[in-house]
Write an enzyme that holds these catalytic residues in place. Sequence first.
Site, PDB file in Angstrom:
ATOM      1  N   GLY A   1      40.252  47.732  26.141  1.00 64.67           N
ATOM      2  CA  GLY A   1      41.184  47.505  27.264  1.00 64.67           C
ATOM      3  C   GLY A   1      42.277  48.567  27.360  1.00 64.67           C
ATOM      4  O   GLY A   1      42.411  49.444  26.497  1.00 64.67           O
TER       5      GLY A   1
ATOM      6  N   ILE B   1      45.734  48.462  27.212  1.00 68.68           N
ATOM      7  CA  ILE B   1      46.764  48.508  26.154  1.00 68.68           C
ATOM      8  C   ILE B   1      46.110  48.766  24.792  1.00 68.68           C
ATOM      9  O   ILE B   1      46.567  49.607  24.009  1.00 68.68           O
ATOM     10  CB  ILE B   1      47.564  47.188  26.114  1.00 68.68           C
ATOM     11  CG1 ILE B   1      48.293  46.958  27.447  1.00 68.68           C
ATOM     12  CG2 ILE B   1      48.541  47.173  24.947  1.00 68.68           C
ATOM     13  CD1 ILE B   1      48.962  45.583  27.574  1.00 68.68           C
TER      14      ILE B   1
ATOM     15  N   ARG C   1      33.135  43.059  23.604  1.00 66.61           N
ATOM     16  CA  ARG C   1      32.079  42.076  23.835  1.00 66.61           C
ATOM     17  C   ARG C   1      30.700  42.699  23.719  1.00 66.61           C
ATOM     18  O   ARG C   1      29.759  42.073  23.267  1.00 66.61           O
ATOM     19  CB  ARG C   1      32.245  41.411  25.206  1.00 66.61           C
ATOM     20  CG  ARG C   1      33.135  40.201  25.110  1.00 66.61           C
ATOM     21  CD  ARG C   1      33.256  39.509  26.420  1.00 66.61           C
ATOM     22  NE  ARG C   1      34.090  40.271  27.341  1.00 66.61           N
ATOM     23  CZ  ARG C   1      34.473  39.833  28.522  1.00 66.61           C
ATOM     24  NH1 ARG C   1      34.088  38.644  28.927  1.00 66.61           N
ATOM     25  NH2 ARG C   1      35.245  40.563  29.298  1.00 66.61           N
TER      26      ARG C   1
ATOM     27  N   TYR D   1      58.635  32.468  34.046  1.00 68.96           N
ATOM     28  CA  TYR D   1      58.263  31.538  35.122  1.00 68.96           C
ATOM     29  C   TYR D   1      58.677  30.103  34.796  1.00 68.96           C
ATOM     30  O   TYR D   1      57.907  29.313  34.296  1.00 68.96           O
ATOM     31  CB  TYR D   1      56.767  31.673  35.463  1.00 68.96           C
ATOM     32  CG  TYR D   1      56.524  33.055  36.004  1.00 68.96           C
ATOM     33  CD1 TYR D   1      56.789  33.344  37.335  1.00 68.96           C
ATOM     34  CD2 TYR D   1      56.147  34.098  35.159  1.00 68.96           C
ATOM     35  CE1 TYR D   1      56.659  34.627  37.828  1.00 68.96           C
ATOM     36  CE2 TYR D   1      56.013  35.390  35.635  1.00 68.96           C
ATOM     37  CZ  TYR D   1      56.276  35.639  36.974  1.00 68.96           C
ATOM     38  OH  TYR D   1      56.165  36.919  37.454  1.00 68.96           O
TER      39      TYR D   1
ATOM     40  N   LYS E   1      48.509  32.713  29.991  1.00 66.40           N
ATOM     41  CA  LYS E   1      49.288  33.389  28.948  1.00 66.40           C
ATOM     42  C   LYS E   1      50.335  32.435  28.345  1.00 66.40           C
ATOM     43  O   LYS E   1      50.609  32.473  27.148  1.00 66.40           O
ATOM     44  CB  LYS E   1      49.975  34.640  29.497  1.00 66.40           C
ATOM     45  CG  LYS E   1      49.034  35.740  29.951  1.00 66.40           C
ATOM     46  CD  LYS E   1      48.094  36.215  28.858  1.00 66.40           C
ATOM     47  CE  LYS E   1      48.735  37.120  27.810  1.00 66.40           C
ATOM     48  NZ  LYS E   1      47.758  37.578  26.799  1.00 66.40           N
TER      49      LYS E   1
ATOM     50  N   PRO F   1      55.164  42.050  27.110  1.00 65.57           N
ATOM     51  CA  PRO F   1      55.464  43.128  28.062  1.00 65.57           C
ATOM     52  C   PRO F   1      55.462  42.646  29.497  1.00 65.57           C
ATOM     53  O   PRO F   1      54.804  41.661  29.841  1.00 65.57           O
ATOM     54  CB  PRO F   1      54.305  44.112  27.858  1.00 65.57           C
ATOM     55  CG  PRO F   1      53.340  43.470  26.928  1.00 65.57           C
ATOM     56  CD  PRO F   1      53.760  42.063  26.685  1.00 65.57           C
TER      57      PRO F   1
ATOM     58  N   SER G   1      46.943  45.736  36.256  1.00 61.91           N
ATOM     59  CA  SER G   1      48.316  46.189  36.509  1.00 61.91           C
ATOM     60  C   SER G   1      48.354  47.566  37.174  1.00 61.91           C
ATOM     61  O   SER G   1      49.175  47.818  38.052  1.00 61.91           O
ATOM     62  CB  SER G   1      49.159  46.161  35.228  1.00 61.91           C
ATOM     63  OG  SER G   1      48.562  46.912  34.204  1.00 61.91           O
TER      64      SER G   1
ATOM     65  N   VAL H   1      62.931  45.611  36.226  1.00 67.82           N
ATOM     66  CA  VAL H   1      62.285  44.713  37.192  1.00 67.82           C
ATOM     67  C   VAL H   1      62.549  45.296  38.586  1.00 67.82           C
ATOM     68  O   VAL H   1      63.700  45.561  38.937  1.00 67.82           O
ATOM     69  CB  VAL H   1      62.866  43.282  37.106  1.00 67.82           C
ATOM     70  CG1 VAL H   1      62.195  42.359  38.135  1.00 67.82           C
ATOM     71  CG2 VAL H   1      62.729  42.715  35.698  1.00 67.82           C
TER      72      VAL H   1
ATOM     73  N   TYR I   1      65.704  40.658  38.752  1.00 65.06           N
ATOM     74  CA  TYR I   1      66.523  40.101  37.679  1.00 65.06           C
ATOM     75  C   TYR I   1      66.426  41.104  36.536  1.00 65.06           C
ATOM     76  O   TYR I   1      65.867  42.196  36.714  1.00 65.06           O
ATOM     77  CB  TYR I   1      66.018  38.698  37.279  1.00 65.06           C
ATOM     78  CG  TYR I   1      64.542  38.643  37.011  1.00 65.06           C
ATOM     79  CD1 TYR I   1      63.631  38.519  38.064  1.00 65.06           C
ATOM     80  CD2 TYR I   1      64.032  38.791  35.718  1.00 65.06           C
ATOM     81  CE1 TYR I   1      62.263  38.518  37.834  1.00 65.06           C
ATOM     82  CE2 TYR I   1      62.663  38.794  35.483  1.00 65.06           C
ATOM     83  CZ  TYR I   1      61.792  38.653  36.553  1.00 65.06           C
ATOM     84  OH  TYR I   1      60.435  38.678  36.325  1.00 65.06           O
TER      85      TYR I   1
HETATM   86  P1  NDP Z   1      42.283  44.916  30.155  1.00 65.62           P
HETATM   87  O1  NDP Z   1      41.773  44.156  31.327  1.00 65.62           O
HETATM   88  O2  NDP Z   1      42.280  46.395  30.219  1.00 65.62           O
HETATM   89  O3  NDP Z   1      41.557  44.443  28.849  1.00 65.62           O
HETATM   90  C1  NDP Z   1      41.378  43.107  28.540  1.00 65.62           C
HETATM   91  C2  NDP Z   1      40.490  43.010  27.338  1.00 65.62           C
HETATM   92  O4  NDP Z   1      40.210  41.619  27.086  1.00 65.62           O
HETATM   93  C3  NDP Z   1      39.168  43.701  27.542  1.00 65.62           C
HETATM   94  O5  NDP Z   1      39.019  44.644  26.526  1.00 65.62           O
HETATM   95  C4  NDP Z   1      38.135  42.600  27.441  1.00 65.62           C
HETATM   96  O6  NDP Z   1      37.077  42.926  26.597  1.00 65.62           O
HETATM   97  C5  NDP Z   1      38.885  41.508  26.715  1.00 65.62           C
HETATM   98  N1  NDP Z   1      38.309  40.201  27.058  1.00 65.62           N
HETATM   99  C6  NDP Z   1      38.417  39.523  28.209  1.00 65.62           C
HETATM  100  N2  NDP Z   1      37.705  38.382  28.131  1.00 65.62           N
HETATM  101  C7  NDP Z   1      37.135  38.369  26.907  1.00 65.62           C
HETATM  102  C8  NDP Z   1      36.266  37.473  26.214  1.00 65.62           C
HETATM  103  N3  NDP Z   1      35.825  36.330  26.774  1.00 65.62           N
HETATM  104  N4  NDP Z   1      35.895  37.781  24.943  1.00 65.62           N
HETATM  105  C9  NDP Z   1      36.302  38.925  24.356  1.00 65.62           C
HETATM  106  N5  NDP Z   1      37.120  39.816  24.966  1.00 65.62           N
HETATM  107  C10 NDP Z   1      37.501  39.532  26.218  1.00 65.62           C
HETATM  108  O7  NDP Z   1      43.720  44.330  29.880  1.00 65.62           O
HETATM  109  P2  NDP Z   1      45.139  44.899  29.480  1.00 65.62           P
HETATM  110  O8  NDP Z   1      45.050  45.999  28.516  1.00 65.62           O
HETATM  111  O9  NDP Z   1      45.871  45.062  30.728  1.00 65.62           O
HETATM  112  O10 NDP Z   1      45.704  43.600  28.735  1.00 65.62           O
HETATM  113  C11 NDP Z   1      45.537  43.387  27.352  1.00 65.62           C
HETATM  114  C12 NDP Z   1      46.413  42.241  26.918  1.00 65.62           C
HETATM  115  O11 NDP Z   1      47.750  42.480  27.308  1.00 65.62           O
HETATM  116  C13 NDP Z   1      46.042  40.893  27.528  1.00 65.62           C
HETATM  117  O12 NDP Z   1      46.244  39.906  26.555  1.00 65.62           O
HETATM  118  C14 NDP Z   1      47.048  40.740  28.662  1.00 65.62           C
HETATM  119  O13 NDP Z   1      47.266  39.393  28.984  1.00 65.62           O
HETATM  120  C15 NDP Z   1      48.263  41.401  28.049  1.00 65.62           C
HETATM  121  N6  NDP Z   1      49.218  41.908  29.033  1.00 65.62           N
HETATM  122  C16 NDP Z   1      48.833  42.840  29.968  1.00 65.62           C
HETATM  123  C17 NDP Z   1      49.763  43.305  30.887  1.00 65.62           C
HETATM  124  C18 NDP Z   1      49.403  44.328  31.908  1.00 65.62           C
HETATM  125  O14 NDP Z   1      50.207  44.549  32.816  1.00 65.62           O
HETATM  126  N7  NDP Z   1      48.287  45.012  31.832  1.00 65.62           N
HETATM  127  C19 NDP Z   1      51.149  42.815  30.894  1.00 65.62           C
HETATM  128  C20 NDP Z   1      51.459  41.875  29.848  1.00 65.62           C
HETATM  129  C21 NDP Z   1      50.521  41.438  28.967  1.00 65.62           C
HETATM  130  P3  NDP Z   1      35.676  43.619  26.994  1.00 65.62           P
HETATM  131  O15 NDP Z   1      36.012  45.054  27.168  1.00 65.62           O
HETATM  132  O16 NDP Z   1      34.784  43.395  25.843  1.00 65.62           O
HETATM  133  O17 NDP Z   1      35.211  43.010  28.279  1.00 65.62           O
END
Ligand code: NDP
Length: 319
Positions: free
Chosen positions: A10, A12, A32, A129, A162, A185, A200, A249, A282
């Site tokens: 992902g 982050i 996955r 929220y 979340k 974040p 995002s 923000v 805010y």
């Molecule tokens: P991405 O969408 O880039 O990545 C999300 C990751 O979650 C993917 O690597 C995906 O894995 C994995 N995932 C989703 N469903 C499953 C599942 N059923 N089993 C295993 N893995 C799964 O997200 P971000 O990098 O944007 O976000 C990462 C984290 O940060 C999350 O927890 C998100 O809630 C949190 N976050 C993100 C923000 C943002 O603005 N981006 C802000 C605040 C928090 P796969 O590649 O294998 O599909």
Amino acid sequence: KVVCVTGASGFIASWIVNFLLQRGYTVRATVRNPSNRKKVLHLVNLEGAKERLHLFKADLLEEGSFDSVVDGCDGVFHTASPVRFVVEDPQADLIDPAVMGTLNVLKSCAKSPSVKRVVFTSSTAAVVYNERPKTPEVVADETWFSDPDVCRELKMWYHLSKTLAEEAAWKFVNENNINMITINPGMVAGSFLQPEVNESIEYILNVINGKSIPNKAFGWVDVKDVANAHILAYEIASASGRYCLTEKVIHSSELARILRDLYPTLQIPDKCEVDEPYVQTYQISKEKAKKSLGIELTPLEVSIRETVESFREKKIVNF
Ligand code: NDP
């Protein structure tokens, strides 16, 4: 040291893996589908990956899926969670994987005596929220929690997922004596390593394309700061509890203004088409992250510029 990063491909997580490898860690990265080359190529090409990156297959919804990955790790960075703002079935698409998945990972940690600390990627979605008023002089901080009922009322299902996941995580770690820190974040911007556009940065892309300037105000933060905060929260022994990470923000119309200032040729509308008043901004406190992790946040304009430069490099935009 050996550490684990869940959801490693992902937005982050890819930066967390990159910085961990740079710092000499051995990284067990869960995805996955490790045989999907397109999804993992950017990870296997990182410096140090050949020697110290190990890919594992794991799914949030599969009981015991993380057991063998976590066993033997000193630290676990749990970032995996579905990030989608529009879904058909909130329970199945967001809440189950977020809540059951987090408990699944934590259960594996509870079984493994090697794990000293878990850093869990929560969100501002689990902080702001609630019924409290949000106006420019209000400062939200780590003592704030989102209210699941407010999220339900607003139909903010990702935010609900979340909030419930963080709530369940704290309950589980307190009952099972696990040392956990959460990073909370705001919306994350900045340069991206993975091939796809995540939610995002898609928000920024939609503003660039003139597709939508929603009447919404969100906190924003740079992806490298978020990744660094995860690693510092793991390394600094005195770190504890939750860490809010938001540079500023802003209302979407302000995001449009920043983009126009950076790229004057962009034809972006300068306001959103609504009859109602603009949602107010805010503040979110930066104090705790600064004091105990030593983090100075990158100015938002820089993060937005780096997001757009990534769009250009990857030919997602053509200006
Ligand atoms: P991405 O969408 O880039 O990545 C999300 C990751 O979650 C993917 O690597 C995906 O894995 C994995 N995932 C989703 N469903 C499953 C599942 N059923 N089993 C295993 N893995 C799964 O997200 P971000 O990098 O944007 O976000 C990462 C984290 O940060 C999350 O927890 C998100 O809630 C949190 N976050 C993100 C923000 C943002 O603005 N981006 C802000 C605040 C928090 P796969 O590649 O294998 O599909």
